[in-house]
Scaffold this motif. Structure first.
Motif, PDB file in Angstrom:
ATOM      1  N   GLU A  85       0.829  -1.200   0.000  1.00  0.00           N
ATOM      2  CA  GLU A  85       0.000   0.000   0.000  1.00  0.00           C
ATOM      3  C   GLU A  85       0.870   1.260   0.000  1.00  0.00           C
ATOM      4  O   GLU A  85       0.583   2.230  -0.711  1.00  0.00           O
ATOM      5  N   CYS A 135       2.481   1.630  -3.452  1.00  0.00           N
ATOM      6  CA  CYS A 135       1.529   2.207  -4.413  1.00  0.00           C
ATOM      7  C   CYS A 135       1.441   3.714  -4.223  1.00  0.00           C
ATOM      8  O   CYS A 135       1.423   4.475  -5.197  1.00  0.00           O
ATOM      9  N   THR A 186       6.568   0.697  -9.076  1.00  0.00           N
ATOM     10  CA  THR A 186       6.010  -0.325  -9.954  1.00  0.00           C
ATOM     11  C   THR A 186       6.289  -1.716  -9.392  1.00  0.00           C
ATOM     12  O   THR A 186       7.215  -1.912  -8.603  1.00  0.00           O
ATOM     13  N   LEU A 201      -3.547  -6.791  -5.664  1.00  0.00           N
ATOM     14  CA  LEU A 201      -2.952  -5.557  -6.171  1.00  0.00           C
ATOM     15  C   LEU A 201      -4.020  -4.610  -6.694  1.00  0.00           C
ATOM     16  O   LEU A 201      -3.942  -3.390  -6.498  1.00  0.00           O
ATOM     17  N   TYR A 217      -3.393  -0.733  -7.668  1.00  0.00           N
ATOM     18  CA  TYR A 217      -2.557  -0.881  -8.852  1.00  0.00           C
ATOM     19  C   TYR A 217      -3.410  -1.171 -10.082  1.00  0.00           C
ATOM     20  O   TYR A 217      -4.415  -1.881  -9.999  1.00  0.00           O
ATOM     21  N   TRP A 250       1.056  -4.312 -13.750  1.00  0.00           N
ATOM     22  CA  TRP A 250       2.390  -4.692 -13.287  1.00  0.00           C
ATOM     23  C   TRP A 250       3.227  -4.941 -14.523  1.00  0.00           C
ATOM     24  O   TRP A 250       2.733  -4.807 -15.647  1.00  0.00           O
TER      25      TRP A 250
END
Length: 269
Positions: free
Chosen positions: A216, A219, A224, A248, A253, A256
């Motif tokens: 968290e 992010c 990344t 994620l 997110y 990825w």
């Protein structure tokens, strides 16, 4: 498309089976990309293989690379095989490692801190008898090394950034948020990603690295992420990929990445 950038094989001395077995397992698991990333030799040692149960011999390194390149060609119609390595990060020896890696066509290099102050991060005994202040100091030093690994510019991926909790779950409760935040800021400023590494399921701590709390924060800082099972046996290739992807997305997110020719390839979540 599913991918897995972190796998090992027999050369490191503590994993099962051949590289090709991991490729076949990846195809069976429906992966489109499989990265081969065995442990780097101890390049700064005068010995060819000072730690047989930890990493491959220096004399094996070129054979490892040649084998991955051969299998990359053999399976190119079935799966994208990527040449990687999981490199130890020793600040005092970084130039030695950098010069060696520059000689080979790696798709990516994973930089992992496996030792802190000369002791394995997985050594339970390092915590015995320490005061809370000393535990905090040890944790801050570990994250200082991780920050330095990002700043080095040597790595596309930073491996298992809270793996010190593997055999010492209480590690997560040690207060050192300032050190974690500083490391994440340095990672965000670099071109490296952190991996979500599901091998924590094989250790006392269970689950994966890093913790949801760190993800968290990552992010928030714009770090990344990528995926690695850290498989030491073929049956673990791609393990928990769907669960990690779901988590994620919940964290916030949108994508990825994996790396090819050291360039990130974005994969939507």
């Amino acid at each position: 498309m599913k991918f897995d950038l972190h796998t090992h094989h027999f050369r490191c001395g503590h994993a099962d089976d051949n590289i090709e077995d991991y490729i076949k397992a990846a195809i069976k698991a429906g992966l489109g990309v499989i990265g081969i990333s065995d442990h780097s030799p101890f390049f700064a040692s005068v010995e060819d293989r000072p730690n047989p149960g930890i990493a491959m011999a220096k004399s094996e390194f070129v054979h490892y690379i040649d084998e991955v390149q051969r299998l990359k060609a053999k399976y190119e119609s079935k799966i994208d095989v990527l040449l990687g390595v999981e490199s130890d990060f020793f600040p005092e020896h970084a130039a030695v490692y950098r010069d060696i890696y520059a000689q080979y066509p790696f798709d990516y290099i994973i930089g992992s801190v496996h030792q802190s102050r000369g002791v394995s991060i997985f050594n339970r005994n390092r915590w015995k008898g320490l005061s809370e202040a000393k535990k905090q100091d040890e944790k801050r030093h570990y994250y200082k090394l991780i920050g330095q690994s990002a700043q080095s510019g040597m790595f596309q991926v930073l491996g298992h950034i809270d793996a010190m909790k593997g055999y010492y779950p209480a590690f997560s409760a040690i207060q050192a948020d300032d050190a974690i935040d500083e490391a994440l800021r340095l990672i965000a400023d670099s071109s490296a990603s952190i991996e979500i590494n599901t091998s924590g399921s094989t250790k006392d701590v269970g689950g994966w690295y890093p913790s949801d709390a760190i993800l968290e924060r990552a992010c928030h800082y714009g770090v990344t992420v990528t995926f690695g099972s850290d498989a030491h046996k073929p049956s673990r290739v791609g393990e928990d990929w769907d669960r990690v992807a779901k988590r994620l997305k919940q964290i916030g997110y949108k994508q990825w990445v994996y790396y090819k020719n050291k360039q990130p390839v974005a994969v939507p979540l």
